[in-house]
Design a protein around this motif. Structure first.
Motif, PDB file in Angstrom:
ATOM      1  N   VAL A 162      -4.457  -2.057  -5.939  1.00 23.64           N
ATOM      2  CA  VAL A 162      -3.916  -0.830  -5.347  1.00 23.64           C
ATOM      3  C   VAL A 162      -4.628  -0.517  -4.039  1.00 23.64           C
ATOM      4  CG1 VAL A 162      -3.662   1.668  -5.681  1.00 23.64           C
ATOM      5  CG2 VAL A 162      -3.370   0.124  -7.622  1.00 23.64           C
ATOM      6  N   GLN A 163      -3.859  -0.207  -3.002  1.00 23.83           N
ATOM      7  CA  GLN A 163      -4.425   0.293  -1.751  1.00 23.83           C
ATOM      8  C   GLN A 163      -3.778   1.636  -1.424  1.00 23.83           C
ATOM      9  OE1 GLN A 163      -4.741  -1.932   1.861  1.00 23.83           O
ATOM     10  NE2 GLN A 163      -5.239  -3.834   0.786  1.00 23.83           N
TER      11      GLN A 163
ATOM     12  N   HIS B 175       0.850  -1.193   0.000  1.00 22.12           N
ATOM     13  CA  HIS B 175       0.000   0.000   0.000  1.00 22.12           C
ATOM     14  C   HIS B 175       0.881   1.236   0.000  1.00 22.12           C
ATOM     15  CE1 HIS B 175       0.859  -0.434   4.323  1.00 22.12           C
ATOM     16  NE2 HIS B 175       0.723   0.889   4.372  1.00 22.12           N
TER      17      HIS B 175
ATOM     18  N   LEU C 129      -0.234   6.001 -10.108  1.00 24.11           N
ATOM     19  CA  LEU C 129      -1.318   5.032 -10.228  1.00 24.11           C
ATOM     20  C   LEU C 129      -1.556   4.702 -11.694  1.00 24.11           C
ATOM     21  CD1 LEU C 129      -3.634   6.821  -7.657  1.00 24.11           C
ATOM     22  CD2 LEU C 129      -2.174   4.824  -7.246  1.00 24.11           C
TER      23      LEU C 129
END
Length: 122
Positions: free
Chosen positions: A52-53, A7, A72
């Motif tokens: 994705v976190q 994360h 991202l």
């Protein structure tokens, strides 16, 4: 041996959870995930999409980083940028990374976010 990024943690000011939820869920299309009770007591919120976190943690003396940011990866970057714009988010295109289309945006507390998509064939 490192195998993956679990994360990314970003900071946020106290009391900003409502604005963060509106942005990360409503604008970016992420899903809020539950924090363990001990951590939930500290405030903030966590979000996920695909693998994705993003964790948003409360920082009393919060100041958004001017340069640091998560990168991202997205698919359909033009449409995704349109989604952000339609929901009131800033979109600033940058052509500086060869082999990619990318833009920057900011969450409601000023955290910088980079969105990128490799060009076909890369």
């Amino acid at each position: 041996m490192l195998t993956a990024v679990d994360h990314v943690q970003l900071a946020a000011p106290p009391g900003s959870e409502g604005r963060l939820r509106a942005y990360y869920e409503g604008v970016l299309g992420m899903t809020e995930i539950s924090k363990p009770p001990l951590l939930a007591a500290r405030g903030g919120c966590w979000f996920a999409a695909g693998g994705v976190q993003l964790h948003l943690g409360v920082e009393e003396e919060f100041r958004p980083a001017r340069k640091a940011h998560p990168g991202l990866r997205v698919t359909g970057i033009e449409e995704y940028a349109g989604r952000l714009r339609a929901r009131g988010a800033d979109v600033v295109w940058d052509e500086g990374l060869p082999g990619h289309r990318r833009f920057y945006s900011h969450d409601p507390v000023g955290n910088r976010l980079e969105f990128l998509e490799p060009l076909t064939g890369h």
